[in-house]
Enzyme design. Sequence first.
Site, PDB file in Angstrom:
ATOM      1  N   PHE A 124      43.361 -28.518 -65.862  1.00 36.45           N
ATOM      2  CA  PHE A 124      44.808 -27.900 -65.688  1.00 36.45           C
ATOM      3  C   PHE A 124      45.174 -27.760 -64.110  1.00 36.45           C
ATOM      4  CE2 PHE A 124      48.153 -24.419 -65.911  1.00 36.45           C
ATOM      5  CZ  PHE A 124      48.818 -24.977 -67.068  1.00 36.45           C
ATOM      6  N   ASP A 169      36.909 -22.402 -68.685  1.00 37.80           N
ATOM      7  CA  ASP A 169      38.316 -21.955 -68.618  1.00 37.80           C
ATOM      8  C   ASP A 169      38.548 -22.392 -70.319  1.00 37.80           C
ATOM      9  OD1 ASP A 169      41.052 -21.777 -68.918  1.00 37.80           O
ATOM     10  OD2 ASP A 169      41.636 -22.551 -66.930  1.00 37.80           O
ATOM     11  N   TYR A 194      48.282 -15.770 -74.074  1.00 35.77           N
ATOM     12  CA  TYR A 194      49.490 -16.202 -74.472  1.00 35.77           C
ATOM     13  C   TYR A 194      49.593 -17.623 -75.196  1.00 35.77           C
ATOM     14  CZ  TYR A 194      49.715 -18.364 -69.963  1.00 35.77           C
ATOM     15  OH  TYR A 194      49.298 -19.123 -68.885  1.00 35.77           O
ATOM     16  N   LYS A 195      48.799 -18.337 -75.344  1.00 38.20           N
ATOM     17  CA  LYS A 195      48.636 -19.592 -76.255  1.00 38.20           C
ATOM     18  C   LYS A 195      48.213 -19.489 -77.595  1.00 38.20           C
ATOM     19  CE  LYS A 195      48.193 -22.222 -71.836  1.00 38.20           C
ATOM     20  NZ  LYS A 195      47.203 -22.794 -70.827  1.00 38.20           N
ATOM     21  N   ARG A 348      52.749 -33.577 -76.618  1.00 38.16           N
ATOM     22  CA  ARG A 348      51.505 -32.838 -77.331  1.00 38.16           C
ATOM     23  C   ARG A 348      52.202 -32.081 -78.509  1.00 38.16           C
ATOM     24  NH1 ARG A 348      48.988 -29.043 -73.057  1.00 38.16           N
ATOM     25  NH2 ARG A 348      51.021 -27.861 -73.331  1.00 38.16           N
TER      26      ARG A 348
HETATM   27  C1  LIG Z   1      47.382 -22.335 -69.550  1.00 38.75           C
HETATM   28  C2  LIG Z   1      46.240 -22.498 -68.649  1.00 38.75           C
HETATM   29  C3  LIG Z   1      46.360 -21.889 -67.371  1.00 38.75           C
HETATM   30  C4  LIG Z   1      47.294 -20.888 -66.996  1.00 38.75           C
HETATM   31  O1  LIG Z   1      46.902 -20.171 -65.921  1.00 38.75           O
HETATM   32  P1  LIG Z   1      47.929 -18.951 -65.531  1.00 38.75           P
HETATM   33  O2  LIG Z   1      47.236 -18.285 -64.443  1.00 38.75           O
HETATM   34  O3  LIG Z   1      48.299 -18.032 -66.953  1.00 38.75           O
HETATM   35  O4  LIG Z   1      49.348 -19.271 -65.328  1.00 38.75           O
HETATM   36  C5  LIG Z   1      44.938 -22.093 -66.723  1.00 38.75           C
HETATM   37  N1  LIG Z   1      44.121 -22.948 -67.022  1.00 38.75           N
HETATM   38  C6  LIG Z   1      44.299 -23.693 -68.484  1.00 38.75           C
HETATM   39  C7  LIG Z   1      43.251 -24.772 -68.563  1.00 38.75           C
HETATM   40  C8  LIG Z   1      45.215 -23.662 -69.055  1.00 38.75           C
HETATM   41  O5  LIG Z   1      45.389 -24.074 -70.140  1.00 38.75           O
END
Ligand SMILES: *Cc1c(COP(=O)(O)O)cnc(C)c1O
Length: 388
Positions: A124, A169, A194-195, A348
């Site tokens: 990400f 992560d 939040y996911k 997705r």
């Molecule tokens: C959604 C996601 C993030 C989001 O990071 P934020 O600091 O909440 O914006 C980070 N890493 C991965 C792998 C994600 O899927």
Amino acid sequence: MPNLHQKAIELDKKDLLAHFRRRFTHDETIYLDGNSLGKLPKQTPEIVAEVVNQQWGSRMIRSWNEHWIDLPNKVAAQIAKVIGANADEVFVGDSTSVNLYKLAFAALNFNTSKNKIITDSLNFPTDLYILQGLVQNQFSHVLYKSAFMYDMKRINDAAHKHNSLVIWDLSHAAGAVEINLNDTNADMAIGCTYKYLNGGPGSPAFLYVRRDLQEKLVNPIWGWFSHQKPFDFGADFTPNDGIQRFAVGTPSVLSLAATQAGLAITNEAGMKALRQKSITQSSFLIELIEQYLIPLGFTIASPLEAEKRGSHISIQHPEGYRINRAMIEPKNGSPSIIPDFRPPNNIRLGIAPLYNTFEELYHSVIRIKKIVETEEYKTFGVERLNVT
Ligand SMILES: *Cc1c(COP(=O)(O)O)cnc(C)c1O
């Protein structure tokens, strides 16, 4: 009725988790984006209203002692169950990006004999940026584009053999797949709520550090909430000797409170059953894609083996972006279907086993088929919106 429609109906009938759908808010939209922003649990507005009206409105600052100061630990205990950790190994607060910065910095300073960070170029972007900023050992458990899932134990064992630390992560894994940080001897992890955990937009992230590592790692951001005794208001910094040393400042009470309902529902259903349903659903979705979309020029960009993927399926098509737009904004009275789009041409299809049904998957694929066959997507421009 085509036989896959019948199959969807039967799978929904047999689904032991089907009743959890009623704990969330719905309209006629088919929502396949729970992997970006989970749905609203019906209980969340009640919890937030109580915190705002009673705790803040009536009790004011007294609520810090009555409710709020313990709230991060309560939520941490709920998250610990989801990720197979002990409650005192989990801190909740800040964002995933900030928590990655804290842990990556701490790991680099601890392991000074090591001068390499290994990450994954498909990671990400925020993870890559944070590490680029630091560089001068970080993997995602489930990759955000393809949903490819790494074998956590194998990577931990391999890293430990080379005296290296691993930061996982879990943003796309928590609530989607079974995770056991303790059993796989994981060092550190971060992730968002939040996911798949349905905590609400921008809800606080979490961070995990294995017990024996906690005292060895130093949070680079020394805030008063990482202090051993924040309310002594001393002039010098002494880090807390537990997981709290990875805190920084005042917890975001409103958004923290909002995470509780989604986490409670997740733990009530249990990750084992959720993962089972997710696999059945993603396998059924692949079956639908193979039958209806592959002949139209789509390819599947996620692993076909269930044990190697998380809970979304990425499909690719040269017109992916416009097809995605047509799904979201139908012009012919079809229900809106919300997937998300990741460049260059990935659609997705996220599956949230707490609330998605097999019939939704069937109708979504049939709708995509129609969009392509009737060339409905051609009524949309190719210019990109800000948030996709
Ligand atoms: C959604 C996601 C993030 C989001 O990071 P934020 O600091 O909440 O914006 C980070 N890493 C991965 C792998 C994600 O899927």
